[in-house]
Design a protein around this motif. Structure first.
Motif, PDB file in Angstrom:
ATOM      1  N   GLY A  98      27.878  36.878  41.979  1.00 16.44           N
ATOM      2  CA  GLY A  98      28.671  35.695  41.652  1.00 16.44           C
ATOM      3  C   GLY A  98      28.992  34.908  42.915  1.00 16.44           C
ATOM      4  O   GLY A  98      28.962  33.682  42.925  1.00 16.44           O
ATOM      5  N   TYR A  99      29.280  35.624  43.991  1.00 14.30           N
ATOM      6  CA  TYR A  99      29.628  34.961  45.256  1.00 14.30           C
ATOM      7  C   TYR A  99      28.487  34.075  45.747  1.00 14.30           C
ATOM      8  O   TYR A  99      28.699  32.957  46.225  1.00 14.30           O
ATOM      9  CB  TYR A  99      29.972  36.035  46.303  1.00 14.30           C
ATOM     10  CG  TYR A  99      30.396  35.462  47.622  1.00 14.30           C
ATOM     11  CD1 TYR A  99      31.713  35.103  47.851  1.00 14.30           C
ATOM     12  CD2 TYR A  99      29.462  35.231  48.632  1.00 14.30           C
ATOM     13  CE1 TYR A  99      32.101  34.540  49.059  1.00 14.30           C
ATOM     14  CE2 TYR A  99      29.828  34.667  49.831  1.00 14.30           C
ATOM     15  CZ  TYR A  99      31.148  34.325  50.050  1.00 14.30           C
ATOM     16  OH  TYR A  99      31.522  33.763  51.238  1.00 14.30           O
ATOM     17  N   HIS A 123      38.738  30.351  44.350  1.00 17.65           N
ATOM     18  CA  HIS A 123      38.111  31.546  44.929  1.00 17.65           C
ATOM     19  C   HIS A 123      37.310  31.186  46.187  1.00 17.65           C
ATOM     20  O   HIS A 123      36.712  30.108  46.274  1.00 17.65           O
ATOM     21  CB  HIS A 123      37.175  32.177  43.881  1.00 17.65           C
ATOM     22  CG  HIS A 123      36.686  33.534  44.293  1.00 17.65           C
ATOM     23  ND1 HIS A 123      35.494  33.732  44.958  1.00 17.65           N
ATOM     24  CD2 HIS A 123      37.232  34.763  44.147  1.00 17.65           C
ATOM     25  CE1 HIS A 123      35.328  35.018  45.188  1.00 17.65           C
ATOM     26  NE2 HIS A 123      36.374  35.670  44.698  1.00 17.65           N
ATOM     27  N   SER A 173      41.606  33.725  39.238  1.00 20.46           N
ATOM     28  CA  SER A 173      41.415  35.128  39.615  1.00 20.46           C
ATOM     29  C   SER A 173      42.676  35.791  40.167  1.00 20.46           C
ATOM     30  O   SER A 173      42.832  37.004  40.051  1.00 20.46           O
ATOM     31  CB  SER A 173      40.293  35.246  40.647  1.00 20.46           C
ATOM     32  OG  SER A 173      40.676  34.653  41.867  1.00 20.46           O
ATOM     33  N   ASP A 198      33.937  27.660  36.867  1.00 23.93           N
ATOM     34  CA  ASP A 198      33.699  29.074  37.155  1.00 23.93           C
ATOM     35  C   ASP A 198      34.461  29.908  36.127  1.00 23.93           C
ATOM     36  O   ASP A 198      35.689  29.980  36.159  1.00 23.93           O
ATOM     37  CB  ASP A 198      34.164  29.382  38.583  1.00 23.93           C
ATOM     38  CG  ASP A 198      33.915  30.834  38.972  1.00 23.93           C
ATOM     39  OD1 ASP A 198      33.466  31.608  38.102  1.00 23.93           O
ATOM     40  OD2 ASP A 198      34.170  31.194  40.133  1.00 23.93           O
ATOM     41  N   HIS A 201      36.250  35.172  35.302  1.00 24.64           N
ATOM     42  CA  HIS A 201      37.195  36.109  34.685  1.00 24.64           C
ATOM     43  C   HIS A 201      37.389  35.881  33.187  1.00 24.64           C
ATOM     44  O   HIS A 201      37.993  36.710  32.514  1.00 24.64           O
ATOM     45  CB  HIS A 201      38.548  36.035  35.407  1.00 24.64           C
ATOM     46  CG  HIS A 201      38.466  36.568  36.799  1.00 24.64           C
ATOM     47  ND1 HIS A 201      38.652  37.898  37.105  1.00 24.64           N
ATOM     48  CD2 HIS A 201      38.151  35.951  37.966  1.00 24.64           C
ATOM     49  CE1 HIS A 201      38.474  38.076  38.406  1.00 24.64           C
ATOM     50  NE2 HIS A 201      38.171  36.911  38.944  1.00 24.64           N
ATOM     51  N   THR A 229      29.963  35.521  36.396  1.00 23.46           N
ATOM     52  CA  THR A 229      29.476  36.701  37.116  1.00 23.46           C
ATOM     53  C   THR A 229      29.131  37.769  36.080  1.00 23.46           C
ATOM     54  O   THR A 229      29.689  37.784  34.980  1.00 23.46           O
ATOM     55  CB  THR A 229      30.521  37.222  38.133  1.00 23.46           C
ATOM     56  OG1 THR A 229      30.197  38.552  38.492  1.00 23.46           O
ATOM     57  CG2 THR A 229      31.924  37.213  37.573  1.00 23.46           C
ATOM     58  N   LYS A 232      32.056  41.510  36.065  1.00 18.48           N
ATOM     59  CA  LYS A 232      33.425  41.728  35.583  1.00 18.48           C
ATOM     60  C   LYS A 232      33.342  42.229  34.124  1.00 18.48           C
ATOM     61  O   LYS A 232      32.966  43.357  33.912  1.00 18.48           O
ATOM     62  CB  LYS A 232      34.246  40.457  35.798  1.00 18.48           C
ATOM     63  CG  LYS A 232      34.236  40.083  37.301  1.00 18.48           C
ATOM     64  CD  LYS A 232      35.234  39.071  37.676  1.00 18.48           C
ATOM     65  CE  LYS A 232      34.974  38.491  39.070  1.00 18.48           C
ATOM     66  NZ  LYS A 232      35.123  39.417  40.188  1.00 18.48           N
TER      67      LYS A 232
HETATM   68  C1  LIG Z   1      36.668  33.282  40.353  1.00 19.58           C
HETATM   69  C2  LIG Z   1      35.574  34.106  40.940  1.00 19.58           C
HETATM   70  N1  LIG Z   1      34.368  33.556  41.122  1.00 19.58           N
HETATM   71  C3  LIG Z   1      33.355  34.257  41.646  1.00 19.58           C
HETATM   72  C4  LIG Z   1      33.511  35.560  42.032  1.00 19.58           C
HETATM   73  C5  LIG Z   1      32.369  36.291  42.675  1.00 19.58           C
HETATM   74  O1  LIG Z   1      31.735  37.124  41.768  1.00 19.58           O
HETATM   75  P1  LIG Z   1      30.982  38.449  42.217  1.00 19.58           P
HETATM   76  O2  LIG Z   1      32.024  39.498  42.326  1.00 19.58           O
HETATM   77  O3  LIG Z   1      29.969  38.683  41.155  1.00 19.58           O
HETATM   78  O4  LIG Z   1      30.339  38.184  43.568  1.00 19.58           O
HETATM   79  C6  LIG Z   1      34.737  36.189  41.860  1.00 19.58           C
HETATM   80  C7  LIG Z   1      34.920  37.616  42.256  1.00 19.58           C
HETATM   81  O5  LIG Z   1      35.930  38.110  42.547  1.00 19.58           O
HETATM   82  C8  LIG Z   1      35.802  35.437  41.309  1.00 19.58           C
HETATM   83  O6  LIG Z   1      37.023  35.980  41.144  1.00 19.58           O
END
Ligand SMILES: Cc1ncc(COP(=O)(O)O)c(C=O)c1O
Length: 376
Positions: A98-99, A123, A173, A198, A201, A229, A232
């Motif tokens: 996700g990042y 985030h 988040s 995004d 969550h 993502t 989660k």
């Molecule tokens: C709002 C949000 N976007 C993206 C991510 C990133 O996702 P991933 O954990 O799959 O890298 C997170 C992870 O904590 C998040 O809280």
């Protein structure tokens, strides 16, 4: 001459320690944990595990290369088809995390002549994607109807030719609140901006078949890019975007974190596909109902908390949060002690994450322990 790297690192550690910001990886967690984002308890579901094992046997442990080079990836393609169907879009694309997803897609959409309007406490990956794009970055206050409008109005005067991308989280988040989506969409339409939402969550836990907050609000068709993502509620790992076929083709060609990174492991994709099948089934409904019961029980006892599974308790100082975490840990309860830079200075907090995995007894134990917490 600069200090040795080791000396530099030790000095930085001393500073972090004195500020209550030093982190270490936990060797164990207390037996009752509220720290993860496995909201529907799918990461250990036998069907999800079997799907992952089957994919390793069939396709190997790794994807061997980036998608353009490594040959057909049936697990990835099949997941993308299901994600698009779930989200009501023409297509979807998976990323290794996700990042990495906004780090690839935001710079592919906007550049130096453009503007990103981002929620102030968004985030880190949304900030980092916006910074990487080199677009002008303007922050707005989440769920403040005037703040975004003012930012859009002043940006229109300063930069009338540039493209504008609005970026928001649906379920926050760290604050655990839901975004006022209809307002965002009104403004994006009025100012001709694009919207990246995004749903990291919210996916899995709200909306028909768990399709997320935009689906729940009947507004999914108006969001330009729906992001999520797989790590989660879908109990696996990886990130994804869902959008029109043309937009997805754009990302497939222009998003550097997609182009230049080995595709996610087939096992993770097969696990997410099976988890998604469960999320969309009557078992998904049952798990969402279990989660809902836990949230209701918790918020009835402590009504100042949020209405979703993320329950923050802001204690402000880093030291107070560490003390509270240790107090709860001593009672067999694990809670995340969230400190800067994850949250702004002076807003350190306990972050409790409720899951369908928790029993009524677990939630009651949590409520009692929180009530005993000296500073809460
Ligand atoms: C709002 C949000 N976007 C993206 C991510 C990133 O996702 P991933 O954990 O799959 O890298 C997170 C992870 O904590 C998040 O809280």
């Amino acid at each position: 001459m600069s200090a040795s790297l080791t000396a530099h690192s030790q000095e930085k550690k001393q500073i972090r320690t004195s500020q209550g910001r030093q982190r270490s990886l936990p060797a164990t967690l207390a037996s009752l944990s509220f720290t993860d984002n496995d909201y529907l308890d799918l990461s250990r579901h036998p069907r999800v595990a079997e799907a992952a094992i089957g994919a390793i046997r069939k396709s190997g442990s790794g994807a061997r290369a980036a998608r353009h080079l490594g040959g057909p990836c049936p697990e990835h393609q099949s997941l993308e088809k299901s994600l698009a169907d779930w989200k009501g879009t023409e297509a979807a694309l998976v990323f290794a995390s996700g990042y990495q997803t906004p780090l690839g897609i935001i710079p592919s959409l906007v550049g130096t002549k453009d503007t990103v309007l981002l929620e102030r406490n968004a985030h880190a990956c949304l900030f980092d994607g916006a910074r990487l794009s080199q677009a002008r970055l303007r922050l707005f206050a989440r769920n403040d109807p005037n703040s975004l409008e003012e930012a859009l109005t002043s940006n229109q005067k300063l930069n009338p030719e540039g493209r504008v991308l609005i970026v928001a989280e649906s379920l926050h988040s760290m604050d655990g609140d839901w975004v006022e989506l209809s307002r965002l969409i009104d403004l994006k339409n009025r100012f001709g901006a694009w919207l990246l939402l995004d749903e990291a969550h919210a996916n899995g836990i709200t909306g028909s078949q768990g399709a997320g907050w935009a689906a729940e609000q009947g507004l999914a068709g108006q969001v330009d890019v729906q992001m999520g993502t797989l790590g989660k509620a879908l109990g696996s790992s990886g990130g994804f975007v869902a959008a029109s076929a043309s937009v997805i083709d754009h990302f497939l060609n222009e998003a550097r974190t997609f182009l230049f990174s080995t595709a996610p492991a087939p096992a993770a994709m097969a696990a997410a596909s099976e988890a998604l099948r469960l999320v969309r089934s009557s078992e998904g409904d049952r798990l969402r109902e279990r989660l809902g019961q836990n949230i209701r029980l918790f918020s009835t006892a402590l009504p100042s908390f949020q209405s979703g599974p993320i329950q923050p308790r802001v204690l402000k100082s880093n030291a107070a949060v560490i003390q509270a975490r240790d107090f709860l840990r001593a009672r067999g309860i694990e809670i995340a002690a969230i400190r800067p830079p994850t949250v702004p200075e002076g807003s350190a907090r306990l972050r409790l994450s409720l899951s369908a995995r928790h029993s009524e007894e677990d939630i009651r134990k949590l409520i009692v322990a929180l009530a005993e917490l000296p500073s809460v």
